[in-house]
Enzyme design. Structure first.
Site, PDB file in Angstrom:
ATOM      1  CG  HIS A 271      -2.183   0.974   1.184  1.00 60.53           C
ATOM      2  ND1 HIS A 271      -2.013   2.227   1.445  1.00 60.53           N
ATOM      3  CD2 HIS A 271      -3.196   0.721   0.549  1.00 60.53           C
ATOM      4  CE1 HIS A 271      -3.111   2.877   1.200  1.00 60.53           C
ATOM      5  NE2 HIS A 271      -3.961   2.015   0.558  1.00 60.53           N
ATOM      6  CG  ASP A 328      -8.218  -4.079  -3.156  1.00 57.37           C
ATOM      7  OD1 ASP A 328      -7.460  -3.145  -3.503  1.00 57.37           O
ATOM      8  OD2 ASP A 328      -9.541  -3.882  -3.316  1.00 57.37           O
TER       9      ASP A 328
HETATM   10  C1  SDX Z   1      -6.063   0.140  -3.002  1.00 55.98           C
HETATM   11  O1  SDX Z   1      -4.258   4.527  -2.327  1.00 55.98           O
HETATM   12  C2  SDX Z   1      -5.085   3.869  -1.719  1.00 55.98           C
HETATM   13  O2  SDX Z   1      -5.658   4.404  -0.489  1.00 55.98           O
HETATM   14  C3  SDX Z   1      -5.881   2.605  -2.398  1.00 55.98           C
HETATM   15  C4  SDX Z   1      -6.718   2.137  -1.706  1.00 55.98           C
HETATM   16  C5  SDX Z   1      -7.957   2.687  -1.599  1.00 55.98           C
HETATM   17  O3  SDX Z   1      -8.769   2.514  -0.462  1.00 55.98           O
HETATM   18  O4  SDX Z   1      -8.520   3.823  -2.317  1.00 55.98           O
HETATM   19  O5  SDX Z   1      -6.268   1.515  -0.601  1.00 55.98           O
HETATM   20  C6  SDX Z   1      -7.195   0.749  -2.419  1.00 55.98           C
HETATM   21  O6  SDX Z   1      -5.808   0.365  -4.563  1.00 55.98           O
HETATM   22  C7  SDX Z   1      -5.418  -1.019  -2.483  1.00 55.98           C
HETATM   23  C8  SDX Z   1      -4.028  -1.548  -3.359  1.00 55.98           C
HETATM   24  C9  SDX Z   1      -4.367  -2.504  -4.203  1.00 55.98           C
HETATM   25  N1  SDX Z   1      -3.432  -3.039  -5.248  1.00 55.98           N
HETATM   26  C10 SDX Z   1      -2.955  -4.136  -5.061  1.00 55.98           C
HETATM   27  O7  SDX Z   1      -2.932  -4.937  -4.041  1.00 55.98           O
HETATM   28  C11 SDX Z   1      -1.825  -4.349  -6.280  1.00 55.98           C
HETATM   29  C12 SDX Z   1      -0.569  -5.149  -5.851  1.00 55.98           C
HETATM   30  N2  SDX Z   1       0.332  -3.666  -4.845  1.00 55.98           N
HETATM   31  C13 SDX Z   1       0.856  -3.063  -5.657  1.00 55.98           C
HETATM   32  O8  SDX Z   1       0.836  -2.993  -7.083  1.00 55.98           O
HETATM   33  C14 SDX Z   1       1.700  -1.717  -4.745  1.00 55.98           C
HETATM   34  O9  SDX Z   1       1.881  -2.337  -3.560  1.00 55.98           O
HETATM   35  C15 SDX Z   1       0.713  -0.562  -4.718  1.00 55.98           C
HETATM   36  C16 SDX Z   1       0.374  -0.309  -6.006  1.00 55.98           C
HETATM   37  C17 SDX Z   1      -0.435  -0.773  -3.856  1.00 55.98           C
HETATM   38  C18 SDX Z   1       1.600   0.592  -4.014  1.00 55.98           C
HETATM   39  O10 SDX Z   1       2.706   0.830  -4.885  1.00 55.98           O
HETATM   40  P1  SDX Z   1       3.638   1.909  -4.651  1.00 55.98           P
HETATM   41  O11 SDX Z   1       3.317   2.550  -3.374  1.00 55.98           O
HETATM   42  O12 SDX Z   1       3.970   2.827  -5.975  1.00 55.98           O
HETATM   43  O13 SDX Z   1       4.804   0.875  -4.159  1.00 55.98           O
HETATM   44  P2  SDX Z   1       5.869   0.500  -5.340  1.00 55.98           P
HETATM   45  O14 SDX Z   1       5.197  -0.086  -6.404  1.00 55.98           O
HETATM   46  O15 SDX Z   1       7.249   1.553  -5.838  1.00 55.98           O
HETATM   47  O16 SDX Z   1       6.637  -0.905  -4.711  1.00 55.98           O
HETATM   48  C19 SDX Z   1       7.692  -0.476  -3.654  1.00 55.98           C
HETATM   49  C20 SDX Z   1       8.525  -2.003  -3.538  1.00 55.98           C
HETATM   50  C21 SDX Z   1       8.937  -2.305  -5.173  1.00 55.98           C
HETATM   51  O17 SDX Z   1      10.162  -3.170  -5.020  1.00 55.98           O
HETATM   52  P3  SDX Z   1      11.589  -2.534  -5.217  1.00 55.98           P
HETATM   53  O18 SDX Z   1      11.582  -1.805  -6.481  1.00 55.98           O
HETATM   54  O19 SDX Z   1      11.542  -1.433  -4.075  1.00 55.98           O
HETATM   55  O20 SDX Z   1      12.566  -3.511  -5.031  1.00 55.98           O
HETATM   56  O21 SDX Z   1       7.613  -2.920  -3.303  1.00 55.98           O
HETATM   57  C22 SDX Z   1       7.593  -3.941  -4.411  1.00 55.98           C
HETATM   58  C23 SDX Z   1       7.787  -3.347  -5.542  1.00 55.98           C
HETATM   59  O22 SDX Z   1       8.478  -4.063  -6.701  1.00 55.98           O
HETATM   60  N3  SDX Z   1       6.089  -4.117  -4.378  1.00 55.98           N
HETATM   61  C24 SDX Z   1       5.598  -5.608  -4.354  1.00 55.98           C
HETATM   62  C25 SDX Z   1       4.119  -5.519  -4.390  1.00 55.98           C
HETATM   63  N4  SDX Z   1       3.831  -4.070  -3.954  1.00 55.98           N
HETATM   64  C26 SDX Z   1       5.035  -3.538  -4.116  1.00 55.98           C
HETATM   65  N5  SDX Z   1       6.118  -6.808  -4.868  1.00 55.98           N
HETATM   66  C27 SDX Z   1       5.552  -7.871  -4.781  1.00 55.98           C
HETATM   67  N6  SDX Z   1       4.250  -7.614  -4.778  1.00 55.98           N
HETATM   68  C28 SDX Z   1       3.553  -6.727  -4.345  1.00 55.98           C
HETATM   69  N7  SDX Z   1       2.229  -6.544  -4.395  1.00 55.98           N
END
Ligand code: SDX
Length: 392
Positions: A271, A328
């Site tokens: 998140h 989610d």
């Molecule tokens: C919602 O914003 C809100 O409030 C949203 C929400 C709401 O109520 O409106 O809460 C609802 O959208 C919840 C999130 C649902 N999405 C997912 O579950 C999809 C999977 N999660 C992600 O793709 C990710 O975690 C986000 C999109 C939720 C957050 O992305 P960020 O903050 O841009 O973080 P990032 O993509 O830069 O990741 C940081 C690191 C990265 O690794 P490094 O490059 O630092 O090595 O964490 C890793 C990412 O690769 N990473 C994951 C991961 N999520 C982040 N690795 C594996 N699996 C994951 N799910």
């Protein structure tokens, strides 16, 4: 470059507005609507009370709530011509695309909804969309199932009637089963607002041009559709189903999620704000256990989900990146237990988020926020002379 020297991709460190609606503390896992904790609201309030609180700023008195409920019911008829739009879609259309189109189309049938010059105009427009949106949600699901598009029963409560319109089960006890009604009511409360997330920021920026509320909501629905945002609840179930079909080997998928060469992400994890736990996920996980037990459902994907969550909580890759189950991760398991199709999960998220989007749009308009128009750092070509087609 227009004087801009730095940019902030994804606005990770940018505040877009002042707001009095929702408070999040990502480190402590705190979520409050208008100062009330999500834990108390999920336990003690119902969805329409929370919608009133978010939109108008205070918990309603008994009289205010009864009037709100009645005014919404009076506005819950959708112009019959909207059915022609539903009919025009192929059955295979994704429900989020249908819902976004129908929501935008509402403007055509309610042109006065664009003018919100007085508090009364705003109140009437709010009741219109709070009344008509559940009908659009139900019709979206019935379209997918090839079932008639009709209405529920106005004598039922708001959430009961949503179940009635979606399922129209001959046996009343299904749609009025208190387990289902309470579970859906709680899920809608937990999804109702979340400060400046992607779809809410979309609603605010579209509304900042003074586009109407329904057009702004339609844009928010499109933003929510994405699998990185609300679409994650559908993606989680598809992921869990895939792991189950693949023999239930969660370690293999944990490895894939950590492999930078592999685009696979553990959907429902991580998140932007919560760097500890998502308080909503805690409540929904408990509700999932209760609902499935009450319905006598033993869903193997729930065990796979719990296995993944336990492994991630002790895996350095996830712990270092503060990746925990989010809202989610478990919600789809409840929706599935309720008989809602996987492709409808994000529509259910939109149904919950509706009052939050309305509240944020209303606050933005009341505070007379300027039109959203950020700058950029230009990295394209310098000035160059035109080339005729024969010279290219
Ligand atoms: C919602 O914003 C809100 O409030 C949203 C929400 C709401 O109520 O409106 O809460 C609802 O959208 C919840 C999130 C649902 N999405 C997912 O579950 C999809 C999977 N999660 C992600 O793709 C990710 O975690 C986000 C999109 C939720 C957050 O992305 P960020 O903050 O841009 O973080 P990032 O993509 O830069 O990741 C940081 C690191 C990265 O690794 P490094 O490059 O630092 O090595 O964490 C890793 C990412 O690769 N990473 C994951 C991961 N999520 C982040 N690795 C594996 N699996 C994951 N799910």
């Amino acid at each position: 470059t227009g004087g801009v020297t730095t940019i902030d991709p994804g606005f990770k460190n940018t505040g877009s507005c002042e707001s009095a609606i929702t408070f999040l503390d990502g480190e402590k896992g705190i979520l409050r609507y208008r100062g009330y904790s999500i834990e108390e609201l999920a336990e003690k309030a119902d969805f329409l009370e929370v919608a009133f609180l978010l939109i108008f700023g205070e918990l309603p008195t008994k009289e205010e709530l009864l009037k709100f409920e009645q005014d919404i019911k009076e506005q819950s008829v959708v112009d019959d011509d909207v059915k022609k739009i539903v009919d025009a879609f192929p059955k295979s259309a994704h429900p989020m695309g249908v819902l976004s189109s129908l929501t935008s189309a509402l403007t055509a049938f309610n042109p006065s909804s664009v003018n919100v010059d007085s508090e009364e105009d705003v109140y009437n427009t709010v009741c219109k969309i709070m009344g008509k949106f559940p009908v659009l949600v139900a019709w979206t699901m019935r379209k997918q199932k090839g079932l008639p598009l009709d209405y529920g029963d106005d004598s039922l409560g708001y959430v009961e009637n949503i179940l009635k319109m979606m399922f129209k089960k001959p046996n009343q006890e299904y749609t009025q089963n208190p387990i289902l009604v309470n579970a859906l009511d709680k899920l809608l409360i937990l999804h109702a607002d979340h400060e400046q997330n992607c779809s809410t920021s979309t609603v605010r920026i579209v509304g900042s041009s003074h586009a109407g509320l329904f057009a702004s909501l339609s844009s928010g629905i499109s933003a929510l559709w994405g699998p990185l945002h609300g679409g994650a609840n559908q993606a989680v179930l598809e992921m869990l189903e895939g792991i189950k079909e693949d023999g239930g080997d969660t370690k293999k998928y944990m490895a894939k999620a950590k492999d930078k060469q592999d685009p696979f992400r553990l959907m429902g994890f991580g998140h932007r704000v919560y760097k500890n736990f998502d308080p909503r996920a805690k409540i929904i996980k408990k509700a999932a256990d209760e609902v499935l037990a009450d319905l006598g459902i033993d869903d193997p994907v729930l065990d796979i989900a719990k296995g993944l969550a336990e492994e991630a909580l002790s895996d350095p890759y996830f712990v270092d990146r503060k990746l925990y189950p989010n809202v989610d991760f478990y919600s789809g398991i409840i929706y599935r237990g309720m008989g809602i199709p996987t492709e409808m999960f994000t529509v259910m998220f939109a149904l919950g988020r509706l009052p939050g989007w309305i509240a944020q749009w209303k606050e933005m308009r009341n505070r007379k926020e300027p039109i959203g128009r950020p700058r950029q750092i230009y990295i394209g070509e310098n000035l160059r002379p035109f080339k005729s087609i024969t010279e290219r």
